[in-house]
Write an enzyme that holds these catalytic residues in place. Structure first.
Site, short mmCIF file in Angstrom:
data_model
loop_
_atom_site.label_atom_id
_atom_site.label_comp_id
_atom_site.label_asym_id
_atom_site.label_seq_id
_atom_site.Cartn_x
_atom_site.Cartn_y
_atom_site.Cartn_z
N CYS A 8 31.83 38.27 49.20
CA CYS A 8 32.04 37.31 48.11
C CYS A 8 32.55 36.01 48.73
O CYS A 8 32.34 35.78 49.92
CB CYS A 8 32.97 37.87 47.04
N ASN A 11 36.99 36.87 49.41
CA ASN A 11 37.31 38.21 49.91
C ASN A 11 38.69 38.69 49.43
O ASN A 11 39.38 39.43 50.13
CB ASN A 11 37.23 38.29 51.44
N CYS A 13 38.96 39.08 45.60
CA CYS A 13 38.73 39.62 44.24
C CYS A 13 37.59 40.63 44.22
O CYS A 13 37.80 41.83 44.12
CB CYS A 13 38.44 38.49 43.26
N ARG A 14 36.34 40.14 44.28
CA ARG A 14 35.18 41.02 44.04
C ARG A 14 34.82 41.92 45.20
O ARG A 14 34.61 43.14 45.00
CB ARG A 14 33.97 40.16 43.64
N SER A 15 34.70 41.37 46.40
CA SER A 15 34.20 42.23 47.50
C SER A 15 35.21 43.29 47.93
O SER A 15 34.78 44.42 48.23
CB SER A 15 33.67 41.41 48.68
N ASP A 122 32.91 35.55 38.85
CA ASP A 122 34.10 35.56 39.70
C ASP A 122 35.37 35.61 38.85
O ASP A 122 35.70 34.64 38.16
CB ASP A 122 34.11 34.28 40.56
P1 4NP Z 1 36.30 36.22 45.28
O1 4NP Z 1 37.09 35.20 44.34
O2 4NP Z 1 35.19 35.44 45.95
O3 4NP Z 1 35.77 37.26 44.35
O4 4NP Z 1 37.31 36.78 46.26
C1 4NP Z 1 37.62 33.98 44.82
C2 4NP Z 1 38.82 33.98 45.46
C3 4NP Z 1 39.36 32.78 45.90
C4 4NP Z 1 38.68 31.59 45.68
C5 4NP Z 1 37.47 31.61 45.04
C6 4NP Z 1 36.94 32.81 44.60
N1 4NP Z 1 39.23 30.37 46.09
O5 4NP Z 1 38.61 29.32 45.86
O6 4NP Z 1 40.31 30.35 46.67
#
Ligand code: 4NP
Length: 153
Positions: A8, A11, A13-15, A122
């Site tokens: 993702c 790294n 939240c989703r992955s 997300d």
């Molecule tokens: P993820 O979510 O890609 O599912 O881990 C996010 C976590 C952090 C950010 C964006 C998306 N960020 O911009 O910090």
């Protein structure tokens, strides 16, 4: 050994959620020695961090354990991983832009009948970690079926 890397953006939240859920299903299927799981982000802002509290809570609520520290994808992943499973189209495009072989890249919801090409929204932005959990769980169950068939496991 089949190697799967969930990818993702951050790294956190989703992955890592997908890694934990998939690890859970793989263990239940008795395939822990056959499938290696990891996750990574296309960005490195959160490298070194534990999963987001929303992801931790969604997993804990189901008794699913996790032990991941965020990291960014590396060029080595493009060689060592058999399947790089992106959470959304932007992650997929980033992997291809970074030089990953398209044959190794897919999106998690491609495996769910009727959801091919759809993103896992997300929860870092939507705040909806429960919706995310249900989508990721559906994707992981379908992906495991596909891997079992494809690799005769
Ligand atoms: P993820 O979510 O890609 O599912 O881990 C996010 C976590 C952090 C950010 C964006 C998306 N960020 O911009 O910090």
């Amino acid at each position: 050994m089949v190697r799967v890397l969930f990818v993702c953006l951050g790294n956190i939240c989703r992955s890592p959620m997908a890694e934990a859920i998939f690890t859970h299903h793989v263990a239940e299927a008795g395939l822990g020695d056959e499938v290696a799981l990891d996750s990574a982000g296309t960005g490195s802002w959160h490298a070194g961090e534990e999963p987001h509290p929303g992801t931790r809570q969604a997993l804990k609520r189901r008794g699913i354990t996790f032990a991941h520290i965020a990291r960014a994808v590396t060029a080595d992943d493009f060689v060592s991983q058999d399947h790089l499973v992106a959470m959304d189209a932007a992650n997929r495009a980033d992997l291809l832009r970074l030089g990953c072989d398209p044959a190794r890249v897919s999106m998690l919801l491609d495996y769910v009948p009727g959801m091919a090409g759809e993103d896992v929204p997300d929860p870092y932005y939507t705040g909806d970690f429960e919706h995310c959990y249900h989508l990721v769980d559906a994707g992981c169950r379908a992906l495991l079926q596909r891997i079992r068939a494809h690799h005769a496991l």
